[in-house]
Design a protein around this motif. Sequence first.
Motif, PDB file in Angstrom:
ATOM      1  N   ALA A  18       0.842  -1.209   0.000  1.00  0.00           N
ATOM      2  CA  ALA A  18       0.000   0.000   0.000  1.00  0.00           C
ATOM      3  C   ALA A  18       0.869   1.248   0.000  1.00  0.00           C
ATOM      4  CB  ALA A  18      -0.921  -0.013   1.218  1.00  0.00           C
ATOM      5  N   ARG A  19       1.901   1.246   0.826  1.00  0.00           N
ATOM      6  CA  ARG A  19       2.785   2.432   0.916  1.00  0.00           C
ATOM      7  C   ARG A  19       3.465   2.708  -0.417  1.00  0.00           C
ATOM      8  NH1 ARG A  19       5.237   4.075   6.059  1.00  0.00           N
ATOM      9  NH2 ARG A  19       7.151   4.315   4.857  1.00  0.00           N
ATOM     10  N   ILE A  20       3.954   1.637  -1.059  1.00  0.00           N
ATOM     11  CA  ILE A  20       4.641   1.828  -2.346  1.00  0.00           C
ATOM     12  C   ILE A  20       3.657   2.343  -3.396  1.00  0.00           C
ATOM     13  CG2 ILE A  20       5.813   0.614  -4.247  1.00  0.00           C
ATOM     14  CD1 ILE A  20       7.200  -1.093  -2.052  1.00  0.00           C
ATOM     15  N   ASN A  21       2.448   1.755  -3.416  1.00  0.00           N
ATOM     16  CA  ASN A  21       1.458   2.212  -4.399  1.00  0.00           C
ATOM     17  C   ASN A  21       1.043   3.659  -4.162  1.00  0.00           C
ATOM     18  OD1 ASN A  21       1.201   0.023  -6.163  1.00  0.00           O
ATOM     19  ND2 ASN A  21       0.109  -1.130  -4.605  1.00  0.00           N
ATOM     20  N   ILE A  22       0.904   4.020  -2.898  1.00  0.00           N
ATOM     21  CA  ILE A  22       0.559   5.423  -2.590  1.00  0.00           C
ATOM     22  C   ILE A  22       1.673   6.344  -3.100  1.00  0.00           C
ATOM     23  CG2 ILE A  22       0.299   7.087  -0.691  1.00  0.00           C
ATOM     24  CD1 ILE A  22      -1.189   4.767   0.837  1.00  0.00           C
ATOM     25  N   LYS A  23       2.915   5.944  -2.856  1.00  0.00           N
ATOM     26  CA  LYS A  23       4.053   6.772  -3.308  1.00  0.00           C
ATOM     27  C   LYS A  23       4.043   6.914  -4.831  1.00  0.00           C
ATOM     28  CE  LYS A  23       7.387   5.994   0.407  1.00  0.00           C
ATOM     29  NZ  LYS A  23       8.664   5.405   0.760  1.00  0.00           N
ATOM     30  N   ILE A  24       3.750   5.791  -5.522  1.00  0.00           N
ATOM     31  CA  ILE A  24       3.729   5.832  -6.993  1.00  0.00           C
ATOM     32  C   ILE A  24       2.688   6.846  -7.463  1.00  0.00           C
ATOM     33  CG2 ILE A  24       3.154   4.509  -9.090  1.00  0.00           C
ATOM     34  CD1 ILE A  24       4.281   2.006  -7.561  1.00  0.00           C
ATOM     35  N   TRP A  25       1.477   6.730  -6.897  1.00  0.00           N
ATOM     36  CA  TRP A  25       0.406   7.624  -7.358  1.00  0.00           C
ATOM     37  C   TRP A  25       0.647   9.069  -6.965  1.00  0.00           C
ATOM     38  CZ3 TRP A  25      -2.156   6.649 -11.374  1.00  0.00           C
ATOM     39  CH2 TRP A  25      -2.342   5.306 -11.753  1.00  0.00           C
ATOM     40  N   LEU A  26       1.250   9.260  -5.780  1.00  0.00           N
ATOM     41  CA  LEU A  26       1.602  10.629  -5.378  1.00  0.00           C
ATOM     42  C   LEU A  26       2.595  11.229  -6.380  1.00  0.00           C
ATOM     43  CD1 LEU A  26       2.161  10.793  -1.510  1.00  0.00           C
ATOM     44  CD2 LEU A  26       0.743  12.287  -2.918  1.00  0.00           C
ATOM     45  N   LYS A  27       3.562  10.401  -6.777  1.00  0.00           N
ATOM     46  CA  LYS A  27       4.570  10.889  -7.729  1.00  0.00           C
ATOM     47  C   LYS A  27       3.916  11.258  -9.062  1.00  0.00           C
ATOM     48  CE  LYS A  27       8.546   8.681  -5.604  1.00  0.00           C
ATOM     49  NZ  LYS A  27       9.544   7.607  -5.606  1.00  0.00           N
ATOM     50  N   TYR A  28       3.009  10.394  -9.540  1.00  0.00           N
ATOM     51  CA  TYR A  28       2.312  10.728 -10.795  1.00  0.00           C
ATOM     52  C   TYR A  28       1.545  12.045 -10.645  1.00  0.00           C
ATOM     53  CZ  TYR A  28       3.206   6.256 -13.157  1.00  0.00           C
ATOM     54  OH  TYR A  28       3.796   5.203 -13.783  1.00  0.00           O
ATOM     55  N   ALA A 265      11.926   1.857  -4.903  1.00  0.00           N
ATOM     56  CA  ALA A 265      10.939   0.888  -5.399  1.00  0.00           C
ATOM     57  C   ALA A 265       9.738   1.541  -6.070  1.00  0.00           C
ATOM     58  CB  ALA A 265      10.460   0.018  -4.236  1.00  0.00           C
ATOM     59  N   SER A 266       9.435   2.775  -5.693  1.00  0.00           N
ATOM     60  CA  SER A 266       8.232   3.417  -6.247  1.00  0.00           C
ATOM     61  C   SER A 266       8.526   4.218  -7.520  1.00  0.00           C
ATOM     62  CB  SER A 266       7.583   4.313  -5.184  1.00  0.00           C
ATOM     63  OG  SER A 266       8.528   5.197  -4.653  1.00  0.00           O
ATOM     64  N   ASP A 267       9.717   4.082  -8.059  1.00  0.00           N
ATOM     65  CA  ASP A 267      10.047   4.828  -9.278  1.00  0.00           C
ATOM     66  C   ASP A 267       9.793   3.982 -10.525  1.00  0.00           C
ATOM     67  OD1 ASP A 267      10.768   7.286  -8.104  1.00  0.00           O
ATOM     68  OD2 ASP A 267      12.617   6.364  -7.396  1.00  0.00           O
ATOM     69  N   ARG A 268       8.585   4.111 -11.039  1.00  0.00           N
ATOM     70  CA  ARG A 268       8.239   3.437 -12.291  1.00  0.00           C
ATOM     71  C   ARG A 268       9.057   4.067 -13.425  1.00  0.00           C
ATOM     72  NH1 ARG A 268       6.921   0.077  -9.417  1.00  0.00           N
ATOM     73  NH2 ARG A 268       4.862  -0.784  -9.040  1.00  0.00           N
TER      74      ARG A 268
END
Length: 314
Positions: A18-28, A265-268
């Motif tokens: 959940a934390r990683i996904n939140i970070k990904i979406w925050l970054k987007y 890890a959250s850097d797509r």
Amino acid sequence: MNSELNSISQPGILLSRARINIKIWLKYLLIPIGILLRQNNDDLRVLFYHRVNSHLFHELGMVSREITVHEKTFERQLTYLAKHGYRSVTLVEFERMLSGEQKQDSKAILITFDDGYADNFEVAAPLLAKYGFTATVFLVTEMIGGCNNVWPMSDQPQFGRLMDEEALKKWIAEGHEIGSHTCSHPDLTTLDKDKLIEQMRASRLTLEKIFGVSCKSIAYPGGAMNDRVAIAAKESGYTLGFTTRSGTNGKNVSNLKLRRTEVSASDRDFIFAMKLKGVFDWLGFRESKIYKKAIFQINTLFDRIIKPAQGPSR
Ligand SMILES: [Zn+2]
């Protein structure tokens, strides 16, 4: 198999996801703001990683899950860098460019790793070689050959190994470099003058003695630093001091307060490309003491909630 499935559904695993996904979406979500605030310049960029591996998610501790870049993702990042004409520079070249002795090159990039994980040598180094890049690893001298389980929210010993002397000698022989990350990874801002100098000077001398190379660069543990730490770094023989503050390095940045671009890890792939274009450089405020303290408290709280649920296997 059953225990593997059970471990995957542990609250800790779900929370990390959940934390990683939140970070990904925050970054987007932050990309449009970053595009507006982006400063278009040729200043030098330093990438910083911690871990590169393909361990299964449930094999890693909470911190490693978030700071690990998967082996395949790392290779795609190197492919991107190579395809777009980036070239890695040595610390000496980097310093010359900062001082103006050597012409700055918008495609020059310094690749760094903090803490000295064994996977830097075992997984990242062959990929760096494949694409013609070199990197610098910042080492905690008292932990060379050890394991990260002395740190909070760490890994089980087999998954948290740090490079030993033999691996580091090979790392250097392959053209990579080393720098200091102090003797024991303390928060340098909390130390008195004598301890501060000791952490920095002793680690430099140890690395120079063991590996027979000059050590003039330091990465401050956790990015914790202030003017007092920067002065002590200079007094301890360093000419380059790396923080975790995001941004690039031009004439307005001190050589002892250098900025870096974290990759985690959250850097797509798209986020990584945006990072290289400076879209996330404005987030340097995250290095403020208040922000860091709040994040630390949140992480500690998560750790307290998760630990009892994970049972004695941790
Ligand atoms: Zn560190």
